[in-house]
Design an enzyme around this catalytic site. Structure first.
Site, mmCIF file in Angstrom:
data_model
loop_
_atom_site.group_PDB
_atom_site.id
_atom_site.type_symbol
_atom_site.label_atom_id
_atom_site.label_comp_id
_atom_site.label_asym_id
_atom_site.label_seq_id
_atom_site.Cartn_x
_atom_site.Cartn_y
_atom_site.Cartn_z
ATOM 1 N N GLU A 1 0.829 -1.204 0.000
ATOM 2 C CA GLU A 1 0.000 0.000 0.000
ATOM 3 C C GLU A 1 0.862 1.253 0.000
ATOM 4 O O GLU A 1 1.774 1.350 0.832
ATOM 5 C CB GLU A 1 -0.938 -0.012 1.221
ATOM 6 C CG GLU A 1 -1.946 -1.152 1.173
ATOM 7 C CD GLU A 1 -2.917 -1.157 2.347
ATOM 8 O OE1 GLU A 1 -2.717 -0.349 3.281
ATOM 9 O OE2 GLU A 1 -3.863 -1.957 2.341
ATOM 10 N N HIS B 1 -7.836 1.821 1.560
ATOM 11 C CA HIS B 1 -7.760 1.396 2.969
ATOM 12 C C HIS B 1 -8.563 2.350 3.857
ATOM 13 O O HIS B 1 -8.022 2.996 4.764
ATOM 14 C CB HIS B 1 -6.309 1.327 3.442
ATOM 15 C CG HIS B 1 -6.116 0.403 4.616
ATOM 16 N ND1 HIS B 1 -4.972 -0.300 4.829
ATOM 17 C CD2 HIS B 1 -6.948 0.061 5.651
ATOM 18 C CE1 HIS B 1 -5.080 -1.030 5.931
ATOM 19 N NE2 HIS B 1 -6.277 -0.817 6.451
#
Length: 529
Positions: A261, A279
């Site tokens: 990420e 997220h």
């Protein structure tokens, strides 16, 4: 006295600072500025972070006074828990702060997949009007499979049942009774994947669960099925997911988390049958506030010397109110035990007798070890590293419970063997409505003395006039005796005297009293209250 320093390394809700209260010196630092962080940690007692600040072994080593690391959120990938435990630093998080937000986002992904909401929005925003291109499906009478029927899985179940769906679940740790209570059918993972129209995964990330949904699992699913992951990146094999989506093995996917990420150059994010979010599981005002307030309360407990029941590196669990008063008592008994030792201890039994034996008293073992080692090692001793210290020193530890306690409602005993010397035992209890902490046994001698800051314990041959002798010696040295009790097992045999004194006794005075009365042993006990 200066206030303990609480370092806030990332932006937290104002409610977090309010929850900390006025008892701490609040400082702020940019946790991503490594030199500034390490410098700020030099005198910090606690640090509050989110996900961007790396609290690794280097950072922990730079914080000699650090007692607690608080992560205002669920994940702890940015905290070196092993290094923290070795240093005796408690690690806390807010495991329930985002469960509603995560559950609602999961439902949002399922609805977005069913009705093509993101793609339809993008098309209309670009000037097109393609109603027929975005025909979706209803949730009504569909089957939703939940992998992991924990707190978030249960919340999703409650919300989706309002849509008229059937919920099936796979979770090897959930009982049939619990599933029936939620209105869920427990099935095998293979059965779930074959039957579900929507599958959502809510498992912890462990070596066993990484990649648990891969090629073989996708092959079991319906070509019309959708899969959602709002839990942890890596639970779904991303390469296998790409193959399943591009070969029409399944219909689509909703992803809030990724192996890396942000997911740079991931082909998944550009697929037309994928809904992605960056997220956002905990990204609501409510979740952020709950997380900050929860860890602020944990910091207050930790810096107050109390055990935080849900600290991630402390064994135990929720502490029953009936057990809680025994924690400071057994910790003080640990200090008495250490003061009575004459050589290294090789084993320790923490015994709980009476009504307390019916409760989870594992915390009392931690408190006993913390007390035992407080005056033994130079490092900070906490509920976190006390078991590790025992292991490193080769001390075996047992917790023994027994519902029988003939003389007291509850009796706590620490009993141990020494490498060179007799066994040691000390016992205590709580008495009266005020729960007064009392020392009631030392090495087999029955006493009843309220625990205080300073005690002197003497063993000597019982004979007339001995009390007057040591009373005079302490008086001449300016040591006031506030209380005293003498125990013996037979007349003319060995007697044990426990004194409560108002101040510490100098070593030279202790040695003079020892020689004057020819004491077999004389120990000063200073207790941290």
């Amino acid at each position: 006295m200066s206030k303990p320093v609480v370092l806030i390394a990332e932006e937290l809700s104002p409610a977090t600072v309010d929850a900390l209260g006025p008892d701490f010196e609040i400082r702020n630092v940019d946790g991503t500025d490594r030199p500034a962080l390490l410098s700020a940690l030099s005198d910090a007692h606690a640090i509050l972070v989110r996900s961007a600040t790396k609290v690794d072994a280097e950072a922990i080593a730079a914080a000699p006074q650090l007692q607690v690391i608080a992560r205002a959120g669920v994940g702890l990938d940015n905290v070196d828990i092993k290094a923290a435990t070795t240093a005796g630093v408690m690690v806390v998080n807010a495991p329930t702060s985002n469960i509603i937000s995560a559950a609602e986002l999961t439902v949002g992904h399922i609805l977005s997949l069913a009705r093509h909401i993101p793609a339809a929005h993008a098309s209309l925003a670009a000037g097109a009007w393609k109603r027929s291109s975005y025909t979706g499906v209803e949730l009504y009478e569909k089957t939703v499979g939940i992998i992991g029927l924990g707190r978030i899985g249960a919340l999703i179940t409650q919300r989706l049942q309002a849509f008229g769906v059937s919920v099936i679940a796979y979770d090897p740790y959930v009982t049939t009774a619990r599933a029936q209570q939620l209105g869920v059918e427990l099935v095998s993972l293979e059965d779930l994947l074959r039957r579900a129209d929507f599958t959502t995964i809510h498992m912890p990330k462990t070596p066993e669960t990484v990649g648990m949904i891969s090629d073989d699992q996708f092959a079991l699913m319906k070509p019309t099925a959708f899969v959602v992951n709002v839990a942890r990146g890596g639970l779904i094999d991303e390469d296998a997911l790409y193959r399943a989506l591009t070969s029409n093995t399944i219909a689509g996917a909703g992803l809030d988390v990724f192996v890396s990420e942000p997911p740079k150059d991931s082909p998944l994010v550009s697929l037309p049958n994928v809904v992605v979010t960056p997220h956002l599981g905990a990204s609501t005002d409510e979740a952020q506030e709950k997380a900050g307030v929860a860890v602020a309360k944990s910091v207050r407990l930790a810096l107050g010397g109390e055990l935080v029941p849900d600290a991630v590196n402390v064994a135990g669990g929720v502490i029953d109110p009936y057990v809680r008063p025994g924690i400071p008592l057994v910790e003080k008994l640990g200090q008495v035990f250490t003061a009575m030792a004459t050589s290294p201890v090789t084993s320790i039994d923490v015994e709980v007798h009476g009504e307390l034996a019916e409760y989870d008293v594992s915390v009392l073992k931690l408190a006993a070890l913390k007390g035992v080692f407080t005056d033994v090692v130079s490092d900070q001793v906490s509920y976190v590293n006390a078991p590790l210290i025992a292991e490193q020193r080769g001390v075996t530890v047992r917790l023994i419970t027994d519902g029988d306690s003939p003389e007291y409602r509850n009796l706590l005993t620490i009993r141990g063997a020494q490498s060179d010397g007799p066994a040691i035992s000390v016992s205590g209890t709580l008495t009266g409505s005020k729960q007064v902490e009392k020392l009631v046994e030392i090495n087999g001698y029955d006493v009843e003395v309220a625990l205080d800051k300073h005690h002197v314990v003497m063993a000597y041959t019982d004979r007339p006039g001995i009390v007057a002798v040591y009373g005079k010696e302490f008086g001449d040295a300016g040591i006031n005796i506030a209380a005293m009790q003498i125990a013996r097992q037979s007349a003319g045999g060995e007697a044990l005297s426990v004194l409560t004194v108002d101040s510490p006794v100098p070593d030279e005075v202790l040695e003079h009293v020892r020689s004057t009365i020819d004491a077999a042993s004389l120990r000063e006990i200073d207790i941290t209250l």
